[in-house]
Design a protein around this motif. Structure first.
Motif, PDB file in Angstrom:
ATOM      1  N   ASP A 132     -26.064  -6.228   5.900  1.00  0.00           N
ATOM      2  CA  ASP A 132     -25.048  -6.349   6.695  1.00  0.00           C
ATOM      3  C   ASP A 132     -25.129  -7.945   7.555  1.00  0.00           C
ATOM      4  O   ASP A 132     -26.864  -7.746   8.426  1.00  0.00           O
ATOM      5  N   GLU A 134     -24.407  -9.585   9.251  1.00  0.00           N
ATOM      6  CA  GLU A 134     -23.558 -10.532  10.903  1.00  0.00           C
ATOM      7  C   GLU A 134     -24.689  -9.177  11.881  1.00  0.00           C
ATOM      8  O   GLU A 134     -25.282  -9.459  12.762  1.00  0.00           O
ATOM      9  N   ASN A 135     -24.647  -7.967  11.401  1.00  0.00           N
ATOM     10  CA  ASN A 135     -25.434  -6.631  12.450  1.00  0.00           C
ATOM     11  C   ASN A 135     -26.316  -6.210  12.350  1.00  0.00           C
ATOM     12  O   ASN A 135     -27.453  -6.015  13.179  1.00  0.00           O
TER      13      ASN A 135
HETATM   14  C1  LIG Z   1     -20.729  -5.695  12.715  1.00  0.00           C
HETATM   15  O1  LIG Z   1     -20.417  -5.180  14.085  1.00  0.00           O
HETATM   16  C2  LIG Z   1     -18.951  -5.589  13.958  1.00  0.00           C
HETATM   17  C3  LIG Z   1     -19.438  -4.109  15.429  1.00  0.00           C
HETATM   18  O2  LIG Z   1     -19.930  -2.729  15.503  1.00  0.00           O
HETATM   19  C4  LIG Z   1     -18.689  -4.935  13.487  1.00  0.00           C
HETATM   20  O3  LIG Z   1     -16.984  -4.905  13.888  1.00  0.00           O
HETATM   21  C5  LIG Z   1     -18.334  -5.968  12.366  1.00  0.00           C
HETATM   22  O4  LIG Z   1     -17.344  -5.730  11.129  1.00  0.00           O
HETATM   23  C6  LIG Z   1     -19.424  -5.342  11.587  1.00  0.00           C
HETATM   24  N1  LIG Z   1     -19.737  -6.414  11.231  1.00  0.00           N
HETATM   25  C7  LIG Z   1     -19.766  -6.286   9.415  1.00  0.00           C
HETATM   26  C8  LIG Z   1     -20.154  -7.907   8.421  1.00  0.00           C
HETATM   27  O5  LIG Z   1     -19.550  -5.345   9.360  1.00  0.00           O
END
Ligand SMILES: *[C@@H]1O[C@H](CO)[C@@H](O)[C@H](O)[C@H]1NC(C)=O
Ligand SMILES: *[C@@H]1O[C@H](CO)[C@@H](O)[C@H](O)[C@H]1NC(C)=O
Ligand SMILES: *[C@@H]1O[C@H](CO)[C@@H](O)[C@H](O)[C@H]1NC(C)=O
Ligand SMILES: *[C@@H]1O[C@H](CO)[C@@H](O)[C@H](O)[C@H]1NC(C)=O
Length: 517
Positions: A132, A134-135
């Motif tokens: 992921d 993002e996270n």
């Molecule tokens: C990252 O975490 C956020 C909050 O939990 C979530 O809304 C988002 O979808 C996540 N990003 C991905 C790319 O999964």
């Protein structure tokens, strides 16, 4: 031709590729035949020294055992920590160049500090689960890029800079209706020197031919019918699949600018040959490939736990005797498991080659076979298999074809996945009639090539038509003076690999004449 005329690493991968593609054939060999193949491999292996760019190894003491070529560990040592600590050559030197063309904030990310090899290994990007961007916390690919850097590069970064392999030149005067593949005739004599392998030509990684639209259609139908048997991907292969897809589209746009382009925002791919538009993010990258690039791809990824390479994704429509679902998820050595002696004699060398292969040294080769008709996808049990067991009595010359599998092997710069690319090309036997020396060369191989190797190629099932036809062409060529004596004063030529290999004298003329450009 001497072994040393090739790159030092030249002798490993042909078998690597050949085995991956044709392990089923090897299974059919007797023990003696296998030994012949294995001994050839060993000769080659000893000549293979390290890759041109030194790989990085975290533990200096371990390095020599990985790079040394003399000592073979016992099978139980195959997965020693050496592989775990060995990474391919870094491509981080490309970052400075990439940073020039990006926003100031991304520039800052791309020009960050160099991570130590230790931290690359400790924080390796997982190869077995989706990451992921993002996270998840910072992770590194085997070629040394962090997840932040990859994100900052965005879609369609300059893969020529990243990989060190230039983009192709635009193909001037190209006509997709008439384009033919170059007439690959990878015949070599003496036959024990047959593993022809060269540096990949950057202009010819992928090729568009006059069969383009029909092949795409055929491949999509194969997918409809066979699904995961021709196209599949496992978690962790996302980055490699996206990277491969972007590299392919980038290649097409640079090579055939009249027919392929990307929108300014790089979200849409325009295909002028199919008159189609692809919303790139709307489907899996391998489906973008299936719909636009009629070539086969297999991706193997480095496993951060054991340092070995695993087949994690692919789209393969021209396999003979196996399919994607047979092999997906397997480590190289398991892909080859049914082959007796593989583990003892080849596994280590192959793994070592994969662990070190640099991004900027892609390679290519052709392997050939003789076929009835043009069988593309021939899974185990396909009715066509029966044809290879007999000499079909009513076989006609028109049914006889040369099949060449043109293969390339390259490392992707970001994910460090290694991609096999292959395409099957068919040429009617009749084409050889006006190709100087080709009939004689092929005859020599069929008649005098090592029996075990000819059985491996299974030329027998069509010999009864090929031999008399080729003899006819040979006589004709001698009479017409197409074939000239090797030395002045001699009557005929001494059959040997042609200087023009994998082509023949005058091939360009013939090729241009047939294409009309
Ligand atoms: C990252 O975490 C956020 C909050 O939990 C979530 O809304 C988002 O979808 C996540 N990003 C991905 C790319 O999964
Ligand atoms: C294989 O590993 C064992 C134990 O780790 C070691 O004793 C042996 O010397 C190794 N063999 C080779 C050929 O490296
Ligand atoms: C990676 O290697 C480890 C150790 O050999 C193994 O347990 C794991 O299944 C492998 N992962 C993948 C994705 O193959
Ligand atoms: C694919 O391979 C599997 C496993 O070897 C086999 O059972 C299956 O019949 C094959 N199918 C096709 C269509 O090749």
């Amino acid at each position: 031709m001497d072994f040393s005329s090739f790159m030092p690493t030249a002798w490993l991968p042909p078998l690597a590729i050949g085995l991956l593609l044709s392990s089923f054939t090897i299974l059919a060999l007797s023990k003696r035949q296998r030994d012949t193949l294995l001994s050839r491999f060993q000769i080659h292996r000893r000549r293979a020294s390290g890759a041109s760019t030194p790989p990085r190894s975290f533990s200096p003491g371990k390095k020599s055992s990985i790079r040394g070529d003399t000592k073979e560990p016992s099978p139980s040592n195959v997965s020693t920590p050496d592989f775990v600590n060995t990474l391919p050559p870094s491509r981080r030197s490309a970052l400075a160049e990439l940073a020039k063309a990006t926003s100031p904030s991304n520039q800052k990310i791309l020009l960050g500090t160099e991570p130590s090899v230790e931290s690359l290994l400790k924080n390796a990007l997982p190869s077995s689960r989706s990451y992921d961007l993002e996270n998840d916390t910072t992770k590194y690919t085997p070629t040394g890029f962090s997840t932040e850097e990859i994100k900052a590069m965005g879609d369609f970064p300059a893969y020529d800079i990243l990989s060190g392999v230039p983009l192709p030149q635009p193909y001037q005067n190209f006509d997709p209706e008439k384009a033919l593949p170059r007439p690959y005739r990878p015949f070599r004599w003496a036959y024990h020197q047959t593993m022809s392998l060269t540096k990949m030509e950057p202009d010819w990684w992928l090729e568009v031919e006059n069969t383009y639209a029909s092949r795409i259609k055929e491949r999509k139908e194969l997918f409809k019918e066979h699904g995961k048997k021709v196209l599949d991907y496992l978690p962790g292969s996302e980055l490699a699949c996206k990277e491969l897809m972007e590299m392919c589209l980038q290649f097409y746009c640079a090579r055939y600018p009249t027919y392929f382009s990307l929108s300014a925002d790089k979200k849409t791919f325009y295909n002028g040959l199919l008159k189609s538009e692809t919303d790139i993010k709307s489907m899996h990258p391998l489906h973008v490939l299936l719909n636009n690039i009629p070539e086969d791809f297999a991706i193997v990824l480095r496993n951060e736990t054991d340092g070995m390479y695993y087949f994690r994704a692919g789209v393969i429509c021209s396999s003979l005797g196996w399919n994607v679902s047979t092999k997906i998820g397997m480590q190289l050595k398991d892909i080859h498991k049914p082959i007796p002696d593989y583990k003892e004699k080849m596994s280590f060398s192959m793994d070592r080659f994969f662990s070190k292969m640099p991004t900027n040294s892609p390679i290519q080769r052709g392997s050939w076979g003789l076929e009835i008709g043009m069988p593309l996808f021939m899974p185990a049990g396909h009715p066509h298999e029966q044809l290879r067991k007999i000499q079909k009595q009513d076989l006609t010359v028109d049914e006889c074809h040369l099949r060449v599998d043109w293969q390339t092997l390259r490392r992707l710069p970001l994910s460090a996945g290694i991609v096999f690319n292959f395409k099957a090309l068919f040429t009617p036997l009749r084409e050889f009639r006006d190709e100087p020396y080709i009939p004689s060369l092929l005859l020599k191989i069929i008649k005098e090539g090592k029996k075990s190797l000819m059985q491996y190629k299974n030329t027998w099932h069509v010999e009864h038509v090929f031999i008399p036809e080729l003899e006819k062409y040979e006589k004709e060529q001698v009479a017409k003076g197409l074939v000239k004596p090797t030395n002045a004063g001699e009557e005929t030529w001494t059959v040997a690999t042609l200087e023009e290999s994998p082509y023949f004298p005058g091939w360009e003329e013939k090729w241009h004449r047939q294409q009309g450009f």
